[in-house]
Design an enzyme around this catalytic site. Structure first.
Site, PDB file in Angstrom:
ATOM      1  N   GLU A  39       0.847  -1.186   0.000  1.00 43.91           N
ATOM      2  CA  GLU A  39       0.000   0.000   0.000  1.00 43.91           C
ATOM      3  C   GLU A  39       0.893   1.249   0.000  1.00 43.91           C
ATOM      4  OE1 GLU A  39      -2.790   0.331   3.239  1.00 43.91           O
ATOM      5  OE2 GLU A  39      -3.743   2.069   2.324  1.00 43.91           O
ATOM      6  N   GLY A  74       3.559   2.295  10.914  1.00 43.88           N
ATOM      7  CA  GLY A  74       3.240   1.488  12.089  1.00 43.88           C
ATOM      8  C   GLY A  74       3.018   0.022  11.780  1.00 43.88           C
ATOM      9  N   ALA A  75       2.143  -0.237  10.807  1.00 41.87           N
ATOM     10  CA  ALA A  75       1.793  -1.615  10.505  1.00 41.87           C
ATOM     11  C   ALA A  75       0.978  -1.648   9.221  1.00 41.87           C
ATOM     12  CB  ALA A  75       0.978  -2.218  11.638  1.00 41.87           C
ATOM     13  N   MET A  76       0.738  -2.862   8.720  1.00 43.55           N
ATOM     14  CA  MET A  76       0.002  -2.986   7.471  1.00 43.55           C
ATOM     15  C   MET A  76      -0.941  -4.173   7.531  1.00 43.55           C
ATOM     16  SD  MET A  76      -0.629  -1.829   4.477  1.00 43.55           S
ATOM     17  CE  MET A  76      -1.903  -2.615   3.520  1.00 43.55           C
ATOM     18  N   GLU A  77      -2.176  -3.927   7.105  1.00 46.51           N
ATOM     19  CA  GLU A  77      -3.269  -4.869   7.290  1.00 46.51           C
ATOM     20  C   GLU A  77      -3.405  -5.946   6.215  1.00 46.51           C
ATOM     21  OE1 GLU A  77      -3.692  -1.527   6.479  1.00 46.51           O
ATOM     22  OE2 GLU A  77      -5.364  -1.249   5.094  1.00 46.51           O
ATOM     23  N   GLU A 122      -5.288  -2.782  12.832  1.00 45.57           N
ATOM     24  CA  GLU A 122      -5.030  -3.639  11.660  1.00 45.57           C
ATOM     25  C   GLU A 122      -6.042  -4.778  11.600  1.00 45.57           C
ATOM     26  OE1 GLU A 122      -3.138  -2.115   9.718  1.00 45.57           O
ATOM     27  OE2 GLU A 122      -2.243  -0.820  11.234  1.00 45.57           O
TER      28      GLU A 122
END
Ligand code: B3K
Ligand code: ZN
Length: 869
Positions: free
Chosen positions: A122, A261-264, A298
């Site tokens: 993304e 931070g993070a990725m879903e 997430e």
């Protein structure tokens, strides 16, 4: 690098082709990874257009259609696209290309860092892996085959279910199949060696889901909290939103090198280790809460983002605003609602309002985008969540959930728009949100002028509201917004007066409201009610209202809404500072205000709320009231105010500090609500004590006794930020103790970057040579340099040294990691808000960047926007 051109929301066109299935084979190699992609492609509609696939930084090896290589005249390849001419309607396309993961320092696409292969797709990273219709409205079923060296990569993961695993020679081969069609941005692949924490979750339908958490070797003792948070999130989403997980496995991988931070990614989240790893020794209470919130966020994307995704990237807030709202509610249901809400409000006021007033201002659904990565903003995320929250306020929990149900039923499995979301909310509730939709299309922070009068004859409140939204780039005039205004009233003794209306709906430019209530029960003939407006920060607006200090003190002590109590304290402090700035004097604190703080401190209010109320507003928040920010005056008066409060309240502070210590130290560190709140207050008080505490060994002794990072870091910060004589010894001690522990050292870097001291710039420069620092790792850059840009007084040092330091780093990162560079650049875009000298210096850095050969689109867009305007 060829420069991108801007895209406009209004130009959206459905794709000419779609892709039903993708079979990817990825043969991992550090410098020459081979990707074979076999796609079933279908023409949509009746047209003769060629197929244009996105692709960036790829080396094309071959193209074939229906198993036959196609001649070179049938396709063209540029550094952005592969264009294939065919008249077929439905065909199988196979593309082979290669990439170099080791040299990928931008951490977008497939990269190899610290021995782990990992992807970030993304928004538009998939095109750096292979040629594809890399847009969110193309939903395909993915099957992924990974071939990797079996010794170095015991774990090879991709989305969905593992359907085959084998070994051939020195290779490991794994085949993963994701049954749910998805856009390419949700694709993920990971290969590495990890420790694994395993657990299960049984859905309310009775299905068992395998949960797997992959962390760097040796980190299992920091993984429990993330796993617990995940199970809590799964349960909460079933209970509050009725949404149940859909695959049989949920994996989370924690990596050290990650831009955000993070990725879903579907079934395979990739996390910055910072939001997974936590134990009391290495992580603060706030870190624990952040882990819970990001894990929740997430996970919640699985429905709001993955099952229902965005039609195009202009719709990003469809999934992000909604998912932030959901994670905020999750944290509030599990922890303290008031504390969470206040933290959300602080983010809006200190960051989002600034963005909304600057040259990068955009509506939560932008109209024009050049580099999509620049639009993962506080506006799209946090203001987006505020917009969802206003819908929730207007509809109530039941109505809102009816709307959610309708949204999910209508759009499950689709790529949709913000409009579709609002329409579902309307349909399920018979509501009309035509005017409310302006929150999606208009940028800028509305300013609401409010006056409140009491009509003693009719026993009614008269609330007069006027709204105005300043122009933002590309939007000269604004239409009035639909603004929910929550309110409550008290008598001067602090007793609540019941009102007949508790939410006013401001829809016109100017509107008067009359509100009745039980005034006669609570007021004597001479008394006036004290009214609180915008309870719970019911709309993301700035409020201008004449309100006396007496009223503010009453609200601070008694407002029924805890957020309004906190807000009153902040307004009280802000008023004192603004008055001093206006009069060019030094801030004075009146005895009544000191007394109000003392009473609060001695009260049995939730200690966390006391802590928040006694924390002074920061410069960024105060700056909001000025067109030219008086940096020195704000800084000077804030320091004086803090010192003054510390001196006048010293006895009460010490007493409460001792009391909290007695309560906390008796049973050791516990990660539970009450103790978190007590530590928060104790450490806030510590920051006051550091202003007055002269006894020299106290801080270091205390530091040696603490057993947890919350308290150690608070001691470090209190001394460093007040330039206490024990700051240096504590910094040395901390460094000796934690050197090599990257996430812990980030706190050490950050603490120093935020110190308001005349040599902070030089200190930061020097810290860039510390063995634990590297520009290659985004966490290090954020903790040292992005933190430094938040240090208003020192970043804006009048000799320009702060600008030069950060400018230099941005130019260095332009080539290696433009996303990280772009984040640092945000500190320069509002250069017009500073005095002439600073303006000139900041502008100089922007111009130097503009002239940089090969300027990345991430930077180009911000530089151009901020120099234009
Ligand atoms: N969706 C990702 C953010 C992607 C950022 C791309 N530059 C994380 C999140 O919001 O959950
Ligand atoms: Zn998100």
């Amino acid at each position: 690098m060829s420069q991108k051109t801007a895209k406009y929301r209004k130009d959206y066109k459905a794709p000419d082709f779609t892709i039903d299935t993708v079979d990817l084979t990825v043969e991992l190699d550090p410098v020459n990874t081979r990707v074979t992609s076999t796609m079933v492609v279908r023409r949509q509609g009746n047209h003769q257009q060629p197929l244009e696939l996105d692709g960036e930084g790829l080396t094309l090896e071959s193209v074939s259609i229906d198993s036959e290589s196609i001649p070179e005249q049938q396709y063209t390849v540029t550094d952005q696209q592969l264009t294939i001419t065919t008249d077929k309607e439905h065909f199988t396309l196979t593309v082979v290309n290669s990439i170099n993961p080791r040299d990928n320092k931008a951490l977008e696409g497939l990269y190899l860092a610290d021995g782990t292969y990992c992807t970030q797709c993304e928004a538009e990273g998939f095109r750096r892996i292979t040629y594809y219709l890399d847009r969110p409205d193309v939903l395909a079923k993915f099957t992924t085959t990974i071939i990797a060296d079996k010794q170095s990569y015991p774990f090879v993961l991709a989305n969905g279910n593992l359907i085959k695993q084998s070994e051939e020679g020195d290779k490991r081969i794994a085949v993963w199949e994701d049954p749910f069609p998805k856009p390419s941005y949700l694709f993920a692949l990971v290969a590495g060696d990890f420790d694994v924490l395993r657990d299960t979750f049984t859905t309310r339908e009775g299905r068992e889901v395998k949960l797997e958490l992959f962390v760097d070797k040796g980190n299992l003792d920091r993984s429990d909290h993330a796993m617990t948070s995940l199970k809590n999130a799964m349960k909460w989403d079933e209970e509050r939103f009725g949404l149940v997980y859909d695959l049989d496995i949920y994996m989370i991988v924690a990596v050290d090198f990650f831009n955000m931070g993070a990725m879903e990614n579907k079934g395979l989240n990739v996390f910055n280790a910072k939001y997974v790893l936590a134990n009391p020794r290495t992580a603060t209470d706030q870190d624990f809460l952040n882990v819970e919130s990001v894990i929740g966020h997430e996970y919640f994307h699985n429905w709001t983002g993955n099952r229902i995704t965005c039609r195009d990237w202009f719709q990003l807030s469809l999934k992000e605003g909604l998912t932030v709202f959901r994670d905020q509610e999750f944290s509030s249901d599990l922890g303290s609602r008031a504390v969470n809400r206040i933290q959300d409000v602080k983010i809006i006021r200190s960051h989002q309002f600034t963005e909304d007033a600057g040259p990068m201002a955009h509506p939560i659904r932008p109209d024009k985008v050049l580099e999509m990565n620049n639009f993962y903003t506080v506006t799209v995320y946090n203001k987006g969540a505020e917009v969802i929250r206003m819908l929730h306020t207007l509809l109530g929990e039941e109505g809102f959930q009816r709307g959610m149900k309708c949204y999910v039923e209508r759009h499950n499995g689709q790529a949709v728009t913000c409009e579709d979301f609002v329409a579902a909310m309307e349909a399920a509730n018979g509501a009309d949100f035509s005017q409310f939709r302006r929150w999606y299309s208009q940028a800028g922070t509305p300013q609401v002028k409010a006056t409140v009068d009491y009509d003693n004859d009719n026993k009614q409140l008269v609330v007069s509201l006027r709204q105005h939204t300043p122009a933002t780039p590309g939007q000269e005039t604004k239409q009035p917004f639909h603004i929910p205004v929550k309110l409550s009233a008290l008598n001067p003794a602090g007793e609540v007066i019941q009102l007949t209306d508790t939410v006013l709906e401001l829809t016109e430019t100017e509107q008067d409201f009359r509100v009745s209530g039980a005034f006669t029960d609570k007021l004597t003939a001479q008394q006036q009610p004290v009214v609180s407006l915008f309870d719970n920060f019911s709309a993301p607006v700035k409020v201008e209202r004449e309100i006396s200090r007496d009223e503010l003190r009453t609200l601070m002590a008694f407002a029924p809404d805890p957020v309004s109590r906190w807000d009153a304290s902040q307004q009280l402090f802000a008023t004192l500072i603004h008055e001093a700035v206006a009069k060019e004097t030094t801030v004075q604190v009146d005895a009544d205000t000191v007394q109000a703080c003392r009473e609060l401190l001695n009260s049995d209010t939730d200690p966390a709320l006391i802590a928040l109320a006694l924390t002074l507003p920061n410069i960024a928040t105060l700056a909001d009231s000025y067109s030219v920010i008086p940096v020195e005056k704000l800084r000077h008066n804030l320091k004086r105010l803090k010192r003054h409060l510390a001196e006048s309240l010293e006895d009460s502070i010490r007493e409460r500090y001792q009391q909290l210590s007695a309560e906390l130290d008796s049973n050791g560190y516990q990660l539970q609500g009450q103790d978190i709140a007590r530590r928060q207050l104790r450490n806030t008080l510590l920051s006051y004590l550091a202003e007055v505490e002269t006894e020299s060994d106290w801080f270091i002794e205390r530091y040696r006794q603490t057993d947890n990072m919350t308290d150690s870091l608070a001691l470090l910060q209190a001394t460093v930020w007040t330039q206490h004589q024990q700051a240096q010894p504590l910094l040395t001690l901390f460094d000796e103790q934690w050197r090599g522990e990257k996430l812990v050292m980030d706190k050490w870097f950050q603490t120093q970057a935020l110190a308001d001291s005349s040599n902070t710039v030089e200190a930061v420069q020097k810290l860039m040579e510390h063995p634990d620092f590297t520009l290659d790792n985004p966490n290090r850059v954020y903790s040292l340099l992005a933190a430094f840009t938040q240090n208003v007084a020192q970043f804006h040092r009048v000799d320009g040294a702060g600008y030069r330091l950060v400018g230099q780093v941005i130019r260095q990162l332009n080539d290696s990691n433009p996303q990280v560079a772009s984040r640092l650049l945000s500190a320069f875009v509002s250069w017009r808000r500073y005095d002439a000298d600073r303006q000139a210096l900041m502008k100089q850095e922007l111009e130097q960047l503009r002239a940089l050969p090969g300027l990345a689109s991430d930077l180009f867009e911000k530089v151009e926007n901020s120099l234009a305007a």
